[in-house]
Design an enzyme around this catalytic site. Structure first.
Site, PDB file in Angstrom:
ATOM      1  CD  GLU A  27      79.341 -40.137 -18.364  1.00 25.59           C
ATOM      2  OE1 GLU A  27      78.809 -40.402 -19.452  1.00 25.59           O
ATOM      3  OE2 GLU A  27      80.203 -39.245 -18.228  1.00 25.59           O
ATOM      4  CG  LEU A  51      75.918 -37.773 -15.973  1.00 29.32           C
ATOM      5  CD1 LEU A  51      74.788 -37.284 -16.857  1.00 29.32           C
ATOM      6  CD2 LEU A  51      76.144 -39.261 -16.206  1.00 29.32           C
ATOM      7  CD  GLU A  53      82.063 -37.474 -20.378  1.00 34.10           C
ATOM      8  OE1 GLU A  53      82.226 -36.248 -20.192  1.00 34.10           O
ATOM      9  OE2 GLU A  53      80.937 -37.976 -20.528  1.00 34.10           O
ATOM     10  CD  GLN A  75      76.409 -43.352 -21.278  1.00 35.63           C
ATOM     11  OE1 GLN A  75      76.061 -42.215 -21.580  1.00 35.63           O
ATOM     12  NE2 GLN A  75      75.928 -43.980 -20.233  1.00 35.63           N
ATOM     13  CG  PHE A  76      78.443 -43.378 -26.950  1.00 34.00           C
ATOM     14  CD1 PHE A  76      78.134 -44.293 -27.954  1.00 34.00           C
ATOM     15  CD2 PHE A  76      77.500 -43.131 -25.971  1.00 34.00           C
ATOM     16  CE1 PHE A  76      76.913 -44.941 -27.971  1.00 34.00           C
ATOM     17  CE2 PHE A  76      76.275 -43.782 -25.986  1.00 34.00           C
ATOM     18  CZ  PHE A  76      75.979 -44.686 -26.986  1.00 34.00           C
ATOM     19  CE1 TYR A  79      78.699 -38.240 -26.133  1.00 28.83           C
ATOM     20  CE2 TYR A  79      78.253 -39.830 -24.406  1.00 28.83           C
ATOM     21  CZ  TYR A  79      77.828 -39.094 -25.501  1.00 28.83           C
ATOM     22  OH  TYR A  79      76.550 -39.237 -25.935  1.00 28.83           O
ATOM     23  CG  HIS A 121      75.696 -41.319 -29.782  1.00 32.39           C
ATOM     24  ND1 HIS A 121      75.021 -40.202 -30.186  1.00 32.39           N
ATOM     25  CD2 HIS A 121      75.639 -41.323 -28.432  1.00 32.39           C
ATOM     26  CE1 HIS A 121      74.560 -39.568 -29.118  1.00 32.39           C
ATOM     27  NE2 HIS A 121      74.918 -40.212 -28.049  1.00 32.39           N
TER      28      HIS A 121
END
Lengths: 352, 335
Positions: A27, A51, A53, A75-76, A79, A121
């Site tokens: 992403e 978007l 995962e 992304q983190f 996720y 996050h």
């Protein structure tokens, strides 16, 4: 000196030009953003995924099966949890097919606290990831290792989970990456995308970059010491190194080991150190129940019990559902500088 | 678009060469007899669990025959599910491999005694390892298709699953990733609809009139076919595969099939008389058209039954994997 994000970017550039990496994706990984932490700016094989995962991990597996060499990004790490069965499948593909298939793929994901990321996050992923056999798991604590571990990951025939301590992504290194320019401003001019319109921008990669590889499974002796061993990785490693320096002034000699690879891990290095000092503290910031450090404590007790002068200790994150946004909440949830120094001082003073 | 096919009129001649009809029939019988032997082995205690696809031969056999068989992105990839022994036999596999997997012998060619029956894995023919979760293959398939599109040529990715598995997000992943206008992918997305999810009937599982209609929202060409008719399956698969091969775009194909022995050994694995038996119907048709006689077909079945019994005896006497082999192949460098 490069920071960790720049080091990752340079390693990926080297990997896509020399090591056969075909797809760097996830992403916002491609243009115009180049990753929320700028780790993938300007690379030639980047592309933006939906978007999704599960789609990202699945596609990485498929690309690896098809003969490509993907570096996927989640992304983190918060996720990546909804892909857990795919991670399990990626880990067992070689084994369950009796060695017929293997998956040369890298998954990168930022982990841990330190950017005031609140509940979704700030999580750690080391305990969960080391629970999935068939993966190699690495986590650098400085730009040089970030570079070298990524080079090794991109040469692997197996899935590698590359955990990026997000608190350290902007921290400059103390050692130079072989081939990076002498001064930071020059480097930044060459490879950092400008703010605003980037449509015409192209990076100028340092031509002298080398295939400097940190072998997966080898720890790093950061500081020699004789009275206590501290083993850490990622964000908490610099805290341990600073604590050792502070305690040296008090006459306490701390040996610091950066594990760098969580699976396989450098037991030989830990064992030699623990046998020498008789005291060990494991430090990470994942939640403390069923923590990867607990495994290391168990192994220390099993194999080195009679070498110990004090019980092996674990300093880890609190077992709470998330990390709150308020500064006080985050600081109370995961180990801070003072926690590490205090724990080491106490352990050094413990007598049999 | 596809035209209506004459084959649906029972008076029309079968629109495939006799040789091909005989080959399809042969493989359908071989597959059915293999599955029945696997069930028998399970019931005799020569295996822990059976799952397979008796009732899907009319679809699975043509699929295997039409695949471009080989290793690497120039050839077709199959991300299969666990009801596809017919496809594997049509690719040229010998039934004893499946029997060995049922018996968990060290000689099991698909997993070395590590996985269930029907969980094939065959890198030499691009058959990705079959997974017990019913949907993950739909997330993985776009990856091989991406490589194939980049490499060029006419290799395609084929992914199969059941109608119940379309409830999982991975099915949506496959529709989304394969149909992005900026990068459409050569994926033949197959749903074999047997109208069951384990013990829950289709109407308790999903509400669309046809699963294939879900392709419309993504501008994916799609169709529902009678997967119990091997001739229709062959012709429709051929057309869909040619479209994916040449256009390098996805196609969603729903095949209505039967589930002749229930979900798995967990539901008893007994013959379900209310379902259409594709093999019986096809044999009636072959006899009617003078392609094969009843006697020839009975002889074939008897011969395969004997072959399968003999193969099962071989598999039963073979050793299990060595306990220490659990440490093998965790990583690829152990090869």
């Amino acid at each position: 000196m490069a920071n960790m994000a720049q080091a990752i970017r340079m390693a990926l550039h080297y990997a896509e030009t020399h090591l056969g990496v075909t797809d760097i994706f996830g992403e916002d990984v491609g243009a115009p953003l180049g990753g929320v932490f700028t780790c993938t700016q300007g690379l030639k094989t980047t592309w933006n995924s939906p978007l999704d995962e599960r789609g990202i991990i699945g596609a990485a597996m498929g690309i690896a099966m098809g003969g490509g060499r993907p570096v996927a990004e989640i992304q983190f790490c918060d996720y990546v949890y909804n892909t857990i069965d795919l991670l399990k499948l990626a880990g067992n593909t070689c084994w369950s097919s009796n060695g017929d298939w293997n998956l040369p793929m890298v998954v990168r994901t930022p982990v841990g606290s330190g950017i005031r990321g609140s509940i979704y996050h700030s999580h750690s992923f080391d305990a969960t990831m080391t629970h999935i056999p068939g993966w190699k798991v690495v986590m650098p604590s400085n730009p040089l290792d970030a570079y070298g571990l990524l080079i090794s990951a991109c040469k692997e025939q197996n899935p590698v989970m590359y955990l990026e301590p997000k608190a350290l992504l902007r921290v400059k290194g103390e050692e130079r990456i072989p081939g990076e320019p002498d001064d930071d401003r020059t480097l930044s001019k060459l490879i950092d995308a400008p703010l605003g319109d980037r449509s015409q921008w192209k990076p100028q990669w340092p031509e002298a970059l080398e295939a400097f590889a940190v072998p997966i499974g080898k720890g790093k002796l950061v500081r020699e010491g004789s009275q206590v061993t501290v083993v850490s990785y990622g964000r908490t490693l610099p805290l341990c190194a600073r604590a050792a320096a502070t305690l040296a002034d008090e006459g306490i000699s701390v040996e610091v080991i950066d594990l760098r690879s969580l699976w396989p891990y450098d037991w030989d290095m830990m064992k030699a150190s623990i046998q020498k000092t008789g005291r060990v503290l494991f430090v990470n910031e994942d939640t403390e129940v069923t923590n990867f450090g607990e495994h290391l404590v168990r192994r220390t007790v099993d194999e080195l019990f009679y070498s110990l002068l004090a019980p092996p200790r674990l300093l880890a994150g609190k077992f709470v559902p998330g990390i709150g946004l308020a500064d006080t909440l985050e600081m109370a949830s995961v180990p801070q500088q003072n926690d590490v120094t205090t724990a080491l001082r106490a352990l050094a003073g413990e007598q049999p | 678009m596809s035209r209506p096919r004459l084959i649906k009129e029972s008076s029309a001649p079968l629109p495939l060469d006799r040789e091909l009809l005989v080959r399809i029939h042969d493989l359908m019988v071989k597959t059915r007899v293999l599955e029945e032997r696997l069930i028998q082995m399970y019931k005799q205690g020569h295996g822990y669990f059976w799952i397979g696809g008796p009732g899907e031969e009319a679809f699975n056999v043509p699929l295997g025959l039409l695949m471009k068989k080989g290793q690497g992105p120039e050839y077709d990839y199959l991300h299969a599910h666990y009801r596809q022994s017919g496809t594997l036999l049509a690719l040229g596999e010998e039934p004893i491999g499946a029997l060995r997997q049922m018996k968990n012998t060290a000689s099991d060619p698909y997993s070395g005694g590590r996985n269930f029956a029907g969980h094939f894995s065959l890198r030499k023919y691009n058959v990705a390892p079959v997974s017990s979760p019913i949907e993950v293959q739909y997330s993985i398939a776009p990856g091989t298709a991406m490589v194939q599109k980049r490499v060029g040529g006419d290799g395609i990715t084929i992914v199969t699953g059941g109608d119940a598995g379309t409830a999982e997000g991975d099915f949506a992943t496959c529709l989304v990733w394969s149909s992005r206008p900026a990068n459409p992918l050569p994926v033949l997305i197959i749903v074999t609809n047997n109208k069951w999810g384990i013990s829950t009937a289709g109407e308790g599982q999903h509400g669309e009139t046809r699963v294939s209609e879900r392709g419309k929202a993504f501008n994916i060409r799609s169709k529902t076919i009678n997967g119990n008719d091997p001739v229709e399956a062959y012709l429709e698969l051929k057309e869909a595969m040619e479209y994916v091969r040449t256009e390098r775009k996805p196609f969603l194909l729903e095949a209505n099939v039967s589930r002749l022995y229930g979900h798995s050994s967990a539901s008893g694995a007994n013959y379900v008389t209310e379902e259409v038996d594709c093999l019986k119907d096809f044999e009636k048709r072959l006899e009617q058209d003078g392609v094969l006689t009843r006697q020839q077909m009975d002889d074939l079945r008897n011969r395969y039954t004997e072959d399968m019994a003999a193969a099962a005896r071989i598999a039963r006497d073979e050793p299990l994997p060595e306990p220490e082999s659990i440490w093998k192949h965790i990583f690829a460098e152990d090869k």
